[in-house]
Design a protein around this motif. Structure first.
Motif, PDB file in Angstrom:
ATOM      1  N   SER A 174      -1.362  -3.480   5.797  1.00 40.93           N
ATOM      2  CA  SER A 174      -0.465  -2.776   4.875  1.00 40.93           C
ATOM      3  C   SER A 174      -0.811  -1.291   4.843  1.00 40.93           C
ATOM      4  O   SER A 174       0.073  -0.429   4.820  1.00 40.93           O
ATOM      5  N   ILE A 175      -2.105  -0.979   4.839  1.00 34.72           N
ATOM      6  CA  ILE A 175      -2.544   0.421   4.850  1.00 34.72           C
ATOM      7  C   ILE A 175      -2.137   1.092   6.158  1.00 34.72           C
ATOM      8  O   ILE A 175      -1.640   2.242   6.159  1.00 34.72           O
TER       9      ILE A 175
ATOM     10  N   THR B 239       1.544   1.916   6.109  1.00 34.47           N
ATOM     11  CA  THR B 239       1.841   3.042   5.226  1.00 34.47           C
ATOM     12  C   THR B 239       1.456   4.369   5.879  1.00 34.47           C
ATOM     13  O   THR B 239       2.180   5.369   5.756  1.00 34.47           O
TER      14      THR B 239
ATOM     15  N   ALA C 171       0.846  -1.192   0.000  1.00 38.54           N
ATOM     16  CA  ALA C 171       0.000   0.000   0.000  1.00 38.54           C
ATOM     17  C   ALA C 171       0.882   1.243   0.000  1.00 38.54           C
ATOM     18  O   ALA C 171       1.928   1.279   0.651  1.00 38.54           O
TER      19      ALA C 171
ATOM     20  N   PRO D 127      -1.861   6.698  -4.405  1.00 41.06           N
ATOM     21  CA  PRO D 127      -1.626   5.704  -5.461  1.00 41.06           C
ATOM     22  C   PRO D 127      -1.547   6.339  -6.840  1.00 41.06           C
ATOM     23  O   PRO D 127      -2.277   7.281  -7.159  1.00 41.06           O
TER      24      PRO D 127
ATOM     25  N   TRP E 247      -4.484  -6.651   3.955  1.00 41.73           N
ATOM     26  CA  TRP E 247      -4.489  -5.400   3.201  1.00 41.73           C
ATOM     27  C   TRP E 247      -4.658  -4.199   4.131  1.00 41.73           C
ATOM     28  O   TRP E 247      -4.006  -3.170   3.968  1.00 41.73           O
TER      29      TRP E 247
ATOM     30  N   TRP F 256      -9.519   1.190  -1.480  1.00 42.46           N
ATOM     31  CA  TRP F 256      -8.559   2.047  -0.796  1.00 42.46           C
ATOM     32  C   TRP F 256      -9.113   2.556   0.520  1.00 42.46           C
ATOM     33  O   TRP F 256     -10.286   2.361   0.847  1.00 42.46           O
TER      34      TRP F 256
ATOM     35  N   GLY G  50      -3.488   3.324  -0.821  1.00 41.71           N
ATOM     36  CA  GLY G  50      -3.901   2.143  -1.576  1.00 41.71           C
ATOM     37  C   GLY G  50      -2.823   1.706  -2.536  1.00 41.71           C
ATOM     38  O   GLY G  50      -1.629   1.911  -2.305  1.00 41.71           O
ATOM     39  N   ARG G  51      -3.235   1.110  -3.633  1.00 40.46           N
ATOM     40  CA  ARG G  51      -2.312   0.665  -4.672  1.00 40.46           C
ATOM     41  C   ARG G  51      -3.086   0.618  -5.973  1.00 40.46           C
ATOM     42  O   ARG G  51      -4.263   0.245  -5.994  1.00 40.46           O
TER      43      ARG G  51
END
Length: 559
Positions: free
Chosen positions: A368-369, A372, A315, A319, A365, A344, A337-338
Motif C-alpha cells: 500500500s505504501i 502511494t 496509505a 498522514p 501494508w 509509517w 502512512g495512515r
C-alpha cells in the motif's frame, strides 16, 4: 550326508521362520508407535459420551509471552515481553470465547502494568474493553471497542488449538471411531487446504500437540504448535495443566492452567460483545487465520487492535487526523502512512529515483505504501532502494515487497545475513511480490559506519547502540539524515506523537520510572550522536508517528 543335509534344511527353515516372525513383531511394533485408534484416544479421555457432553469450559491462565532478538542479541533470548493472569470462558465449537484479564504486566519494549480488561467474541463479532493496553493505560481509552475481523479469527484459532477437547469433539464428529487409526487427525481451519493437525502421544494415547502451518512475513511458511503438558484429571475426563506455544521452533508463550471447570453455566450476556460496530470482512478474517500469531504478538506487547485494521490499502501521503501533528516536510521528503496505523515509511526523492526508509509490518501494508509513493507522492519516479532501520518484525515485515520493487536493500551490517535469508523465505500460502515475481539480483548492502547516497543528499548512519547496554533495543539499528530538510529519521530509540504526549503529562498516566529511564537514556544517546556527527537537525522523524522536533528529543532526554 543325507542326515546332515536334512538337518541343514530344517535349521535353515527354522531360522527363516524366526526372522519372519521377528520382522512381523517389529512391523507391528512400529505400527503401534506410529498409529493409534481414535477409539483408544477417546476412551483415554473418558469415552465418547463424556467428551460430547462437554459443551462449556472455564479456567484460569497464568501466562508468559516471549520475543526473540536478532541473531546477535544484546540480551539473552528469549525476551520476556509480558506476563498475565486471565480467566477463559468458552462454549466449545460455537465460536464463543471470553477473556477476563485480572492483570497484564508489559515488560518489553516499555514496561507498564494494566488490569481488568475484557475481550468477548461471538462468531463474527467481538469487542475489547477496560484497561487493556497502551491506549487505555496512558490515555484512559477504556470504553468498549470492536475487534477487527483479523483479530477475531486469530483469537478463535489459537483458542481452538489450545483446547484438545474442542479439537477432539470435531474429530469425533467427522470420523468413525473404530476404523480411524492414525498418529494424528486433521481439523479444518476454514481455509481450504489449511488444517490443524492433532498429534497423538503413542505412549499415553493423549493428544500431544496441535500443529498448523502459518504465514510469517520474515520466515515464510512456519509451524505454529501448541503442546499439551501436565495432564490432570478433571471430573470424568482429563485436561492439560500446561500449554507451551512454539513458533518456528521457538517457545513464544507458556501458560499454566488452574481452576478448570467442565460445563459451567453461562448466561447470554457472557458471550455478548460490548460493542458490535463494524462489518466482518471475509478477506481480513482469512488473514487472521493465516497469521494468527502475528496478530497475537502485538497484544503481548500491549498494543491491542493496533495493527488489525485492513492494511492492504489506504496509505496516504502526509498522514493527517485527530491528534496527528503536521507531517509536511518538503517537496523531496514525504511521510507515507495512515493516521490509524502507527508504523509509517519515509520516501526521499534523490536525483536518480526514490529511496524508501522502512518496509513496515507486512507485505500488504508495505505494498500500500509503495502504491502511494508511485501514484501520489512521487509519480513517475522509480523506487531504487529501501533502508531497513532494524530487523524487528514490525519494521522488517515488508522487506521482501520493497526488495522486489527496488532491487536494493540497505541494512545495518549485523542484519545482512538475516536479510539475505529472509529474501529466500517465501510463503506458499500467501505469496508476496517477490515470490510471484522473483528478482534474482536483489543486492543487500550492510552499513558499517556511514554510507552516503546521491553525493551526500542522503546519509545512512549505523548507530553504535551497544553503548546503551540492555537498552540498545537492536544491534543493527541505523538512522537516516537528509541535509536538505535538516531531517533525522530514526525508529524505536525515539517515538513521536502519543509517546511525547504521555511524557508531557497530556495522558491520564505518565510513564513509570523504569520507562522514563529507558526513554531518557536513548534520547540522550541520539542527541550526543547528532552532536558528534555535527548534523544540523530541525526535524526528528520517527517511524512510529512521524514528525517531531529537536526540542521534543531534548525534552525526552530530560525525563
Amino acid at each position: 550326508m543325507k542326515f546332515n543335509l536334512l538337518r541343514y534344511y530344517v535349521l535353515t527353515l527354522v531360522l527363516v521362520l524366526f526372522i519372519i516372525s521377528c520382522n512381523n513383531d517389529d512391523n507391528n511394533s512400529r505400527r503401534g508407535e506410529s498409529n493409534i485408534s481414535l477409539d483408544q484416544v477417546v476412551n483415554t479421555l473418558g469415552g465418547t459420551s463424556v467428551i460430547n457432553n462437554i459443551t462449556t469450559m472455564m479456567y484460569t491462565v497464568e501466562g508468559q509471552t516471549n520475543e526473540y532478538e536478532e541473531e546477535e542479541p544484546n540480551v539473552s533470548n528469549p525476551i520476556n515481553t509480558s506476563e498475565y493472569v486471565r480467566t477463559v470462558s468458552t462454549e466449545l465449537n460455537t465460536r464463543k470465547v471470553r477473556y477476563d484479564f485480572s492483570s497484564l504486566d508489559i515488560k518489553f519494549p516499555f514496561p507498564f502494568q494494566v488490569d481488568n480488561s475484557t475481550t468477548i467474541i461471538n462468531n463474527q463479532k467481538g469487542s475489547y474493553s477496560g484497561n487493556s493496553g497502551f491506549g487505555s493505560h496512558f490515555f484512559g481509552a477504556t470504553a468498549p471497542l470492536p475487534l477487527f475481523s483479523s483479530r477475531i479469527e486469530a483469537y478463535l484459532k489459537i483458542q481452538k488449538m489450545s483446547n484438545p477437547i474442542e479439537l477432539l469433539k470435531q474429530v469425533i464428529a467427522t470420523n468413525d471411531l473404530s476404523s480411524s487409526v492414525s498418529s494424528n487427525f486433521t481439523i479444518p481451519t476454514g481455509i481450504d487446504g489449511l488444517n490443524i493437525t492433532l498429534v497423538i502421544d503413542q505412549n499415553t494415547s493423549l493428544p500431544k500437540s496441535a500443529q498448523v502451518t502459518e504465514v510469517d512475513f520474515i520466515n515464510g511458511d512456519v509451524v505454529f504448535e501448541v503442546n499439551y503438558e501436565e495432564w490432570k484429571t478433571v471430573g470424568e475426563t482429563m485436561f492439560p495443566g500446561k500449554l507451551t506455544h512454539t513458533f518456528n521452533g521457538e517457545v513464544i508463550k507458556v501458560e499454566e492452567l488452574s481452576n478448570i471447570e467442565m460445563n459451567p453455566t453461562f448466561t447470554e450476556a457472557t458471550f455478548t460483545p460490548e460493542n458490535t460496530d463494524g462489518d466482518y470482512i471475509d478477506e481480513q478474517g482469512e488473514f487472521g487465520i493465516y497469521s494468527s500469531w502475528w496478530y497475537e504478538r502485538f497484544n503481548a506487547l500491549g498494543f491491542v487492535n493496533s495493527f488489525d485494521q485492513p492494511l492492504n490499502n489506504g496509505a496516504v501521503t502526509t498522514p493527517a487526523g485527530p491528534n496527528v501533528a503536521d507531517q509536511t516536510i518538503g517537496p523531496n521528503l514525504k511521510i507515507i502512512g495512515r493516521a490509524d496505523v502507527g508504523s509509517w515509511s519515509v520516501a526521499i526523492k534523490t536525483s536518480t529515483g526514490v529511496v524508501v526508509v522502512e518496509p513496515p509490518l507486512n507485505p500488504r501494508w508495505t505494498r500500500s505504501i509503495i502504491n502511494t509513493i508511485k501514484n501520489d507522492a512521487f509519480p513517475g519516479e522509480k523506487i531504487e532502494g529501501v533502508i531497513v532501520t532494524h530487523t524487528h518484525f514490525d519494521h522488517f515485515g515488508g522487506v521482501r515487497e520493497l526488495a522486489q520493487e527496488s532491487g536494493k536493500v540497505y541494512v545495518g551490517e549485523e542484519g545482512v545475513g538475516l536479510t539475505e535469508r529472509v529474501l529466500t523465505n517465501h510463503s506458499s500460502l500467501l505469496p508476496d511480490a517477490l515470490a510471484i515475481n522473483p528478482t534474482t539480483n536483489v543486492e543487500v548492502e550492510g552499513i558499517s559506519d556511514v554510507t552516503t547516497l546521491d553525493g551526500g543528499a542522503l546519509q545512512i548512519y549505523l548507530l553504535k547502540t551497544e553503548l546503551l547496554g540492555l537498552n540498545s533495543h537492536s544491534e543493527n539499528i541505523v538512522a537516516v539524515y537528509v541535509p536538505e530538510s535538516e531531517s533525522f529519521i530514526v525508529s524505536d530509540l525515539f517515538n513521536a506523537g502519543g509517546f511525547v504526549a504521555v511524557a508531557a503529562g497530556l495522558g491520564t498516566t505518565n510513564f513509570n520510572e523504569e520507562s522514563k529511564s529507558i526513554i531518557a537514556e536513548r534520547a540522550t544517546y541520539l542527541l550526543d550522536y547528532i552532536a558528534e556527527k555535527e548534523l544540523v537537525v530541525s526535524n526528528v522523524i520517527a517511524i512510529h508517528n512521524g514528525v517531531a522536533t529537536l526540542a521534543d528529543l531534548q525534552f525526552m532526554a530530560n525525563l
